[in-house]
Every structure is written in structure tokens, then in C-alpha cells.
Design a protein around this motif. Structure first.
Motif, mmCIF file in Angstrom:
data_model
loop_
_atom_site.group_PDB
_atom_site.id
_atom_site.type_symbol
_atom_site.label_atom_id
_atom_site.label_comp_id
_atom_site.label_asym_id
_atom_site.label_seq_id
_atom_site.Cartn_x
_atom_site.Cartn_y
_atom_site.Cartn_z
ATOM 1 N N SER A 379 0.803 -1.223 0.000
ATOM 2 C CA SER A 379 0.000 0.000 0.000
ATOM 3 C C SER A 379 0.833 1.268 0.000
ATOM 4 O O SER A 379 0.284 2.369 -0.044
ATOM 5 C CB SER A 379 -0.936 0.014 1.223
ATOM 6 O OG SER A 379 -1.857 -1.052 1.168
ATOM 7 N N ASN A 403 -5.689 1.370 -1.337
ATOM 8 C CA ASN A 403 -6.490 0.306 -0.746
ATOM 9 C C ASN A 403 -6.397 -0.980 -1.553
ATOM 10 O O ASN A 403 -6.041 -0.965 -2.736
ATOM 11 C CB ASN A 403 -7.963 0.724 -0.645
ATOM 12 C CG ASN A 403 -8.219 1.689 0.499
ATOM 13 O OD1 ASN A 403 -7.294 2.110 1.184
ATOM 14 N ND2 ASN A 403 -9.480 2.042 0.702
ATOM 15 N N ASN A 418 -6.230 -3.392 4.529
ATOM 16 C CA ASN A 418 -6.491 -3.245 3.098
ATOM 17 C C ASN A 418 -7.234 -1.922 2.849
ATOM 18 O O ASN A 418 -7.221 -1.391 1.746
ATOM 19 C CB ASN A 418 -7.282 -4.431 2.551
ATOM 20 C CG ASN A 418 -8.513 -4.767 3.374
ATOM 21 O OD1 ASN A 418 -8.529 -4.616 4.590
ATOM 22 N ND2 ASN A 418 -9.558 -5.237 2.724
ATOM 23 N N PHE A 419 -7.847 -1.371 3.911
ATOM 24 C CA PHE A 419 -8.406 -0.012 3.856
ATOM 25 C C PHE A 419 -7.345 0.954 4.382
ATOM 26 O O PHE A 419 -7.537 1.662 5.369
ATOM 27 C CB PHE A 419 -9.682 0.078 4.703
ATOM 28 C CG PHE A 419 -10.853 -0.649 4.123
ATOM 29 C CD1 PHE A 419 -11.651 -0.061 3.164
ATOM 30 C CD2 PHE A 419 -11.143 -1.942 4.518
ATOM 31 C CE1 PHE A 419 -12.742 -0.731 2.616
ATOM 32 C CE2 PHE A 419 -12.215 -2.625 3.982
ATOM 33 C CZ PHE A 419 -13.019 -2.022 3.024
ATOM 34 N N GLN A 420 -6.213 0.987 3.696
ATOM 35 C CA GLN A 420 -5.069 1.752 4.164
ATOM 36 C C GLN A 420 -5.336 3.255 4.126
ATOM 37 O O GLN A 420 -4.862 4.006 4.984
ATOM 38 C CB GLN A 420 -3.843 1.432 3.308
ATOM 39 C CG GLN A 420 -2.544 1.943 3.859
ATOM 40 C CD GLN A 420 -2.049 1.137 5.047
ATOM 41 O OE1 GLN A 420 -1.296 1.663 5.864
ATOM 42 N NE2 GLN A 420 -2.460 -0.113 5.167
ATOM 43 N N TYR A 434 -13.890 0.788 8.927
ATOM 44 C CA TYR A 434 -13.269 1.350 7.729
ATOM 45 C C TYR A 434 -14.178 1.263 6.502
ATOM 46 O O TYR A 434 -14.297 2.211 5.725
ATOM 47 C CB TYR A 434 -11.956 0.630 7.410
ATOM 48 C CG TYR A 434 -10.837 0.879 8.386
ATOM 49 C CD1 TYR A 434 -10.809 2.016 9.203
ATOM 50 C CD2 TYR A 434 -9.775 -0.015 8.492
ATOM 51 C CE1 TYR A 434 -9.776 2.225 10.095
ATOM 52 C CE2 TYR A 434 -8.729 0.196 9.369
ATOM 53 C CZ TYR A 434 -8.738 1.317 10.175
ATOM 54 O OH TYR A 434 -7.698 1.525 11.045
ATOM 55 N N ALA A 438 -15.422 4.394 3.898
ATOM 56 C CA ALA A 438 -14.714 4.441 2.613
ATOM 57 C C ALA A 438 -15.492 5.198 1.525
ATOM 58 O O ALA A 438 -14.888 6.001 0.791
ATOM 59 C CB ALA A 438 -14.369 3.034 2.153
ATOM 60 N N SER A 454 -7.713 1.831 -5.457
ATOM 61 C CA SER A 454 -8.084 0.548 -4.866
ATOM 62 C C SER A 454 -7.826 -0.522 -5.914
ATOM 63 O O SER A 454 -8.257 -0.395 -7.057
ATOM 64 C CB SER A 454 -9.564 0.543 -4.451
ATOM 65 O OG SER A 454 -9.911 -0.680 -3.834
#
Length: 482
Positions: A379, A403, A418-420, A434, A438, A454
Motif C-alpha cells: 500500500s 487500498n 487493506n483499507f489503508q 473502515y 470508505a 483501490s
């Protein structure tokens, strides 16, 4: 120009109408109370700043920006000017975090990194030396004031939606998962012995336990899971030092710098990895022009597989952790880390012996290293890296992170980072929220023309290698340039 500024007896730094840095409240408008462990902190801080009136000097941005050295650090929070030079050495997040924002507006990063403002603001009060002159903008002139306001409005909306409220059961179940895996590994070897197949299975259980411990420690490092800060501190020590064998203080100091100045060289320690690797666009050119060639950087993507992936956790992390504990005499962390090895020798020593137990511990860390490298680097390494550009908080984080597409496996495999993008914008937000925020973040990006990246996980893995190859090509061109 001087100004008399009256403050309430409770040490509040902002008026009641300023909700962004106002008192922390629940959705019903009632103030949140803290545990008894924080009462003494409040009393101590109130004792230090028991003053009803203060003479505040008015400052321009030009004056404030001159105080950006380690021996002279000012920063601005909500138009108030603070001299944090002496406080920096005692800052719980490490002195470098404050130095990284010296001479700048730190309103959004301050709000992002501190969950309990009523405690932190009390310690800010003695550091207050003035405020921005009325004709000065709230942020530096190079920043987009509309974007800053829109982001702050987004945060207020999310606070009203209780998106920063942690679900205790979510984190309790993750902790229970870790403890069950650790116990199961010991029961398996106790009942079935230490054969090769059983050792492989035990290593697999310990691997999952170690990675999930990292994810949960990552949460506790940002969240006040407990209302009593002492319990939250204890949980960090338990997860990082007892379950993983690393110094919690070392991790926090490194990780907080990464969060406040993401992908900014050399302030983010996660990208300052020379001379082993050259990342981004600037560092390779710098090394190339200076004719620096510690390794053949054209092959660094292969070196990444052979050295970077397997040795990050068992070698680099442990050396840095031991170095900090020794140099700073962190006896508490030394005791906690020692308990990690003592526990493993008690549980596994009778079956594998001292040498075999050490081999098993570091074999698991070897496997964990590959897992953690992919999760943490996919990421960031492919994203924008730059020197300090003094961008606003929202732009800095969105441009430096990306993401990974959501799925049940991706959420579990990455610990929800993964939702950086959301994690970096709102570090104190519980990760189970998160996915809810988003769409709002994506909408704000679209409004201001910022990319919201993403991608599928396998593509993200490949982008690490592609980014390393690109950096290597930049080094080569600069190195062989006549």
C-alpha cells in the motif's frame, strides 16, 4: 501586538462552539468520562496550568515557519501557537513526531493521532505562547483551505456517526483467537510429540497467532480500547512484547513517524531503507549521482525476495528493538520481551530443547516476515514518495496510500489495513468501521480531483516489484550518466 485571552478553569483550549477540538462528547451530547487511572493525570495537568488569564502574542506564518529546528520547535493547532521544544523529549509518541511538524499547522494531525483530547489539551496549555494574527489564514498559504475545511467537516460527520467508537467484542474475539491458537499449539506438541508433521502444524498455528497479534497490537497502539489508559498501555506491552518479543516503545516511535509523515523522505522511517534498497524517485537519483553502489541496485527486486522478505522481522526488527531497549535502558520492555522467550522455553523447551525452541521461534518469524512485508508494503512502496511538500493532511495520506479490494479473506489476511487510506486518515478509528466510511472518503477525493486507488491484492503484490524495478532504473540512469 498583544492580546489578553481568558480561559476557563478546566484548562480548555477552545471555545464551546469549536467542536473540532472541543470536548469529546457522545452522540447524546454528554461528556465522556474517563477511568480513575486518568483522574490523577488531569489533576497533575490542572496543577500545572491553573491560570485564568494569559497574554498571547500574535504571530504571522512567516515568523512561525522560522521555528522549525530541533532546538526551536513551534507548531500551530487550531490557530493557537505552541512552543514544544522542551516537551518534545517527553512526548509519548517520540520527539521526532513533533519535530516533523515544527513550523507548520498541526491541527489535523493532532486530531488524527489523539483520541482523548480532554487529557492531551491539558498538557498543551503550559506550552501556549500565542496565536495567529487575525489577518493570517488558519493554514499555510500553499494549502487549499476548502479541502481542509471539507475534511474537517467529514471528520465531524464521522464523529457524530460514532465511527470512532470501538466494538469491544470484536477485539475480544481477536484476542481470544490468538490465545486459543497459542494454547492449541502447546497441547498438540504435548499430546502428539515433536515429529516433523506435528512441528509443521504447530508452526502454522504459531504463525497465524503471531500475525494476528501484530494486527491487534496495531489496533491497541492507536485505540484506547480501555477507558483507563494504564490498561491500554498494559495491553500494548502484552501484545507486542509478550506475544511477539519486540519492544513496544520502539514500535510506537517508528510507527507514529510513519503515520504523521507518510512516504515523506527522510521523515518516514519505513521508506528510509537505504543502502539496502532504493525506493521512490528521489532516493535512487541521489545515490546514482553520488556514484553510490553498495549492491547492484538493478537487481534489487531479486534482492528483495532473497533478503528483504525473509529477514525483516527475524533480523531487522529484532536488532532495532534490542538497540532501543539497550540504549534507552527500557527495563520495562526488556522484562516483557524476556517473558516472550521464557514462555516459549517453558512450553516448547521440554520437547525441542533450547536450540530447537530458538530454531522454531525464528522459523515462525521467518514465515511471518513474508506475510508482513506484503501486507505493509503493497500500500506504500508503489505510491507517491517525496521530500517535505507541506501538504494538507488529507492530500498527504491519500497520495501516499492505496487500498486493496474488500473481501472476507482480504480483511482477515491484512487485518483490515487493506483499507489503508481510511486507516491513515483516521488512525484512531476502529478497523471494523473502515468499510463504512470508505464511500465518504472516495466522494471527497472525487470532489477535489484526488486519486482514490483501490486494486486487487495480487496486482498490489506485483506493484511492489514493479516499483522496485522502476527505482532501480532511475538509479542506473543517474549512476552511468556521463
Amino acid at each position: 501586538m498583544m492580546l489578553e485571552d481568558e480561559h476557563e478553569g478546566n484548562g480548555s483550549l477552545v471555545g464551546k462552539s469549536q467542536q473540532y477540538l472541543g470536548e469529546k462528547q457522545q452522540a447524546n451530547g454528554k461528556p465522556v468520562t474517563n477511568g480513575k487511572g486518568e483522574d490523577s493525570v488531569k489533576q497533575e495537568a490542572n496543577g500545572k496550568c491553573d491560570m485564568s488569564r494569559k497574554i498571547l502574542t500574535m504571530y504571522s506564518w512567516q515568523e512561525i515557519q522560522r521555528h522549525n529546528q530541533e532546538a526551536d520547535q513551534w507548531l500551530v493547532i487550531n490557530r493557537k501557537v505552541y512552543d514544544v521544544t522542551d516537551w518534545a523529549k517527553r512526548h509519548p509518541g517520540g520527539h521526532r513526531v513533533l519535530n516533523h511538524y515544527a513550523g507548520e499547522d498541526a491541527t489535523d494531525v493532532f486530531r488524527a493521532m489523539h483520541l482523548k483530547l480532554d487529557i492531551v489539551k491539558l498538557y498543551l496549555e503550559p506550552l501556549l505562547i500565542g496565536e495567529l494574527a487575525p489577518e493570517e489564514p488558519s493554514q499555510e498559504r500553499n494549502k487549499n483551505p476548502q479541502l481542509v475545511e471539507d475534511f474537517q467537516e467529514l471528520r465531524r460527520t464521522l464523529e457524530a456517526m460514532n465511527m470512532f467508537k470501538a466494538n469491544w467484542m470484536f477485539f475480544f474475539l481477536h484476542l481470544a483467537q490468538i490465545l486459543i491458537l497459542e494454547t492449541l499449539a502447546w497441547l498438540m506438541v504435548w499430546h502428539f510429540g515433536n515429529g516433523w508433521l506435528m512441528t509443521i502444524f504447530i508452526s502454522f498455528l504459531l504463525l497465524i497467532s503471531q500475525v494476528q497479534s501484530f494486527f491487534l497490537q496495531h489496533d491497541s497502539g492507536h485505540l484506547s480500547v480501555f477507558t483507563n489508559s494504564k490498561w491500554n498501555h498494559l495491553m500494548q506491552k502484552f501484545l507486542m512484547s509478550h506475544l511477539k518479543g519486540l519492544s513496544a516503545k520502539w514500535w510506537n516511535n517508528q510507527h507514529f513517524q510513519h503515520h504523521v509523515k507518510t512516504n515523506i523522505y527522510p521523515k518516514d522511517p519505513d521508506i528510509d531503507v537505504g543502502p539496502l534498497f532504493l525506493v521512490g524517485d528521489l532516493q535512487p537519483v541521489k545515490y546514482g549521482k553520488k556514484k553510490i553502489k553498495f549492491i547492484d541496485y538493478e537487481k534489487q527486486h531479486l534482492y528483495f525476495y532473497m533478503v528483504g522478505i525473509p529477514l525483516l522481522v527475524p533480523l531487522y526488527f529484532n536488532i532495532k528493538s534490542i538497540q532501543l531497549m539497550y540504549l534507552q535502558r527500557c527495563w520495562e520492555d526488556i522484562a516483557w520481551v524476556s517473558s516472550f522467550y521464557i514462555r516459549h522455553f517453558i512450553m516448547l523447551g521440554p520437547f525441542y530443547g533450547i536450540f530447537g525452541t530458538i530454531l522454531l521461534i525464528y522459523g515462525v518469524k521467518f514465515l511471518e516476515s513474508a506475510w508482513m512485508i506484503y501486507v505493509t508494503q503493497m500500500s506504500h512502496i508503489p505510491m507517491k514518495m517525496s521530500r517535505e511538500e507541506n501538504r494538507d493532511w488529507f492530500s498527504t495520506q491519500v497520495l501516499a496510500t492505496c487500498n486493496i479490494e474488500q473481501s472476507f479473506f482480504n480483511d482477515w489476511f491484512t487485518g483490515h489495513v487493506n483499507f489503508q487510506i481510511e486507516h491513515h486518515l483516521f488512525p484512531t478509528m476502529p478497523r471494523h468501521n473502515y468499510h463504512k466510511v470508505a464511500p465518504l472518503v472516495r466522494s471527497l477525493c472525487a470532489k477535489h480531483g484526488l486519486p482514490y486507488v483501490s486494486k486487487p491484492m495480487l496486482e498490489a503484490f506485483g506493484d511492489i516489484v514493479r516499483a522496485l524495478k522502476k527505482s532501480a532504473a532511475l538509479w542506473r540512469d543517474a549512476y552511468y550518466e556521463t
